[in-house]
Design an enzyme around this catalytic site. Structure first.
Site, PDB file in Angstrom:
ATOM      1  N   LYS A 112       0.840  -1.143  -0.137  1.00  0.00           N
ATOM      2  CA  LYS A 112       0.023   0.295   0.128  1.00  0.00           C
ATOM      3  C   LYS A 112       0.781   1.268   0.084  1.00  0.00           C
ATOM      4  O   LYS A 112       0.547   2.245  -0.326  1.00  0.00           O
ATOM      5  CB  LYS A 112      -0.836   0.088   1.321  1.00  0.00           C
ATOM      6  CG  LYS A 112      -1.765  -1.121   1.373  1.00  0.00           C
ATOM      7  CD  LYS A 112      -2.837  -1.318   0.320  1.00  0.00           C
ATOM      8  CE  LYS A 112      -4.248  -2.291   0.791  1.00  0.00           C
ATOM      9  NZ  LYS A 112      -3.580  -3.636   0.866  1.00  0.00           N
TER      10      LYS A 112
HETATM   11  C1  LIG Z   1      -4.304  -4.911   0.181  1.00  0.00           C
HETATM   12  C2  LIG Z   1      -3.533  -6.074  -0.025  1.00  0.00           C
HETATM   13  C3  LIG Z   1      -3.677  -7.131  -0.814  1.00  0.00           C
HETATM   14  C4  LIG Z   1      -4.731  -7.044  -1.840  1.00  0.00           C
HETATM   15  O1  LIG Z   1      -4.613  -6.020  -2.633  1.00  0.00           O
HETATM   16  P1  LIG Z   1      -5.882  -5.421  -3.403  1.00  0.00           P
HETATM   17  O2  LIG Z   1      -5.366  -4.439  -4.284  1.00  0.00           O
HETATM   18  O3  LIG Z   1      -7.082  -4.874  -2.426  1.00  0.00           O
HETATM   19  O4  LIG Z   1      -6.224  -6.431  -4.316  1.00  0.00           O
HETATM   20  C5  LIG Z   1      -2.748  -8.240  -0.923  1.00  0.00           C
HETATM   21  N1  LIG Z   1      -1.812  -8.398   0.075  1.00  0.00           N
HETATM   22  C6  LIG Z   1      -1.690  -7.432   1.181  1.00  0.00           C
HETATM   23  C7  LIG Z   1      -0.299  -7.546   1.972  1.00  0.00           C
HETATM   24  C8  LIG Z   1      -2.255  -6.096   1.072  1.00  0.00           C
HETATM   25  O5  LIG Z   1      -2.249  -5.325   2.092  1.00  0.00           O
END
Ligand SMILES: *Cc1c(COP(=O)(O)O)cnc(C)c1O
Length: 504
Positions: A112
């Site tokens: 993120k």
């Molecule tokens: C948010 C997240 C995901 C999923 O990603 P999306 O964009 O919501 O599909 C996968 N792995 C981790 C560690 C995340 O923080």
């Protein structure tokens, strides 16, 4: 060439990127999408000679066309700097012939950060450009990782406030500590008695609450979103797929134009949608593998053409993917309908009322680039243990979902195209679950909520793996908890009014 943004749910006069970033979500409840997906203007070879910031600029300038070059470069330079613990920002690790794109080298050690480190810069620039004099209030629902990354990005950013809602019992001990220890005069963190979908639906309802919007406006405030529904998060994520491909090219792992496969551990469908946009921009992608955990609503969707959220919500050891309503899928549905806002709005209405919808045969045919797979928690533990034993590489539980699915895909199809796997979190963020895989005798029960136990797992993982413990984890140990607010799902509005001191 100018690109504007329109809603997936109604015909509206398209707006410039900076306004779409400020608004987050369209007033009709739809998501903003670009009028068209631009093609890359630099060749892959040219991109191969650029660093992360330059590649990011070459991608983002095609979408954020109302930002000047100086503005956009300032945003990029502010975001992708020494907050990341490696100069290359997103390194590749080659393990058993697959390439793990490590997207967790930012300040909160999950992918993120790749978008949330730049979003506050994009937003404050957009405010200046639009003469926005209201304070922007970021409302965010989190399954664990978005919350901390958004808090870190927006803490003490002038002209902004941020309120994060997380499922009280649905995040890892480390994730929770990361959030409740967040400093900053403009931040609030709230635990919700519900799951992630409850948090996300609650936040969407607040966005759609016209009376609240008016009350906010009178107080000089306006909502925006830091969730992946904001186009300002989606676009920065496209950059690292282009970057990864061009690194493989530069290092001679692939030839110019060679088609690769990409596997993405998926929850809200944001990360994989960015990979899809990259392919539509001209990146040579053969297959996009959408990897789900036991909440396999997307796997079923790709298999049957029916999206059905009516099922038990399972708490797994990959909590950031424990999601039954994948918001960003709406952008793909819109594409599949041939950009038909009425049809898209109808599907979303069915989802809201009946919890399901069924796409048409012609729409399904357009899904050929996608492959859906899922992995159980047991399979993921085995994969983590096997790769650690055989290769000495430690991956986190979310990445393990992708790794397991990509291996099954290869076995099933014999497809030998080179495989890029999005590695979305540092194993330290989920240390108890990782230890459960590699040293089950040591590890406490999974989803451990006890902080002391989680930190003993961190120490043990460091001993076993010899990987340095990231500062983002070690500094949590003694940090004081600053946030203890908890609310019911139907109390979210009241909490927001309290935090913002809005007269009731
Ligand atoms: C948010 C997240 C995901 C999923 O990603 P999306 O964009 O919501 O599909 C996968 N792995 C981790 C560690 C995340 O923080």
């Amino acid at each position: 060439m100018d690109i504007r943004y329109k809603s997936t749910r109604s015909t509206m006069v398209p707006i410039p990127a900076s306004q779409a970033i400020l608004k987050g979500l369209s007033d009709d409840g739809g998501l903003f999408v670009p009028e068209r997906i631009p093609a890359l203007t630099c060749s892959l070879r040219e991109l191969a000679d650029m660093d992360y910031r330059q590649v990011a600029y070459e991608v983002m300038k095609l979408y954020f066309t109302d930002f000047t070059e100086a503005e956009l470069r300032a945003c990029i330079d502010g975001a992708y700097d020494s907050k990341f613990d490696t100069e290359v920002i997103a390194p590749l690790a080659k393990v058993e012939g697959s390439y793990y794109l490590e997207l967790f080298h930012g300040p909160t050690i999950a992918f993120k950060d790749m978008a949330l480190s730049i979003l506050p810069y994009l937003m404050t620039t957009a405010m200046k450009k639009n003469g926005e004099d209201k304070e922007v209030v970021i409302l965010t629902a989190t399954s664990g990782d978005t919350g901390k990354a958004a808090l870190a990005g927006f803490a003490d950013v002038p002209g902004t406030r941020i309120i994060v809602f997380y499922p009280k019992d649905g995040v890892s001990a480390i994730q929770k500590r990361q959030m409740v220890t967040q400093k900053g005069k403009n931040v609030a963190v709230v635990g919700v008695e519900g799951n992630f979908d409850d948090c996300q639906s609650g936040v969407k309802a607040l966005f759609g609450d016209e009376a609240l919007r008016e009350k906010m406006a009178r107080a000089g405030l306006a909502f925006s979103s830091a969730n992946s529904i904001n186009i300002g998060r989606l676009v920065p994520q496209i950059a690292y797929y282009v970057y990864a491909y061009t690194r493989l090219l530069k290092e001679g792992e692939i030839t110019d134009g060679e088609y690769i496969n990409i596997t993405v551990p998926t929850g809200n469908f944001g990360n994989i949608l960015a990979a899809y946009y990259a392919s539509r921009m001209g990146l040579p992608v053969h297959r996009l593998l959408c990897a789900s955990n036991e909440n396999k609503v997307l796997y079923d969707f790709f298999a049957t053409g029916s999206y059905d959220r009516n099922r038990p919500f399972i708490l797994t050891n990959s909590p950031s993917m424990d999601i039954l309503i994948s918001s960003n899928l709406e952008r793909l549905i819109y594409e599949l309908t041939g950009s038909d806002p009425q049809a898209t709005a109808d599907f979303m209405k069915q989802l809201a009322t009946a919890g399901e919808y069924h796409i048409t045969e012609p729409m399904r045919e357009r899904l050929a680039v996608f492959y859906g797979g899922f992995a159980s928690q047991d399979e993921c533990r085995q994969q983590i243990a096997r790769i650690f034993d055989e290769c000495g590489y430690v991956m986190d539980t979310h990445t393990a979902v992708a790794s397991t699915v990509s291996e099954a895909y290869r076995r099933e199809t014999g497809d030998a195209a080179k495989m890029l796997i999005a590695s979305t979190a540092s194993p330290y963020k989920f240390a108890p679950s990782i230890l459960q895989a590699v040293e089950p005798d040591f590890a406490p029960a999974q989803n451990v909520t006890d902080t002391a136990a989680a930190f003993s797992c961190v120490d043990e993982l460091a001993r076993l793996s010899r990987m340095p413990v990231p500062a983002a984890v070690s500094e949590l140990k003694d940090a004081p908890a600053l946030h203890d607010r908890v609310c019911h799902v139907d109390g979210m509005r009241t909490v927001v009014e309290e935090i913002l001191s809005l007269a009731i």
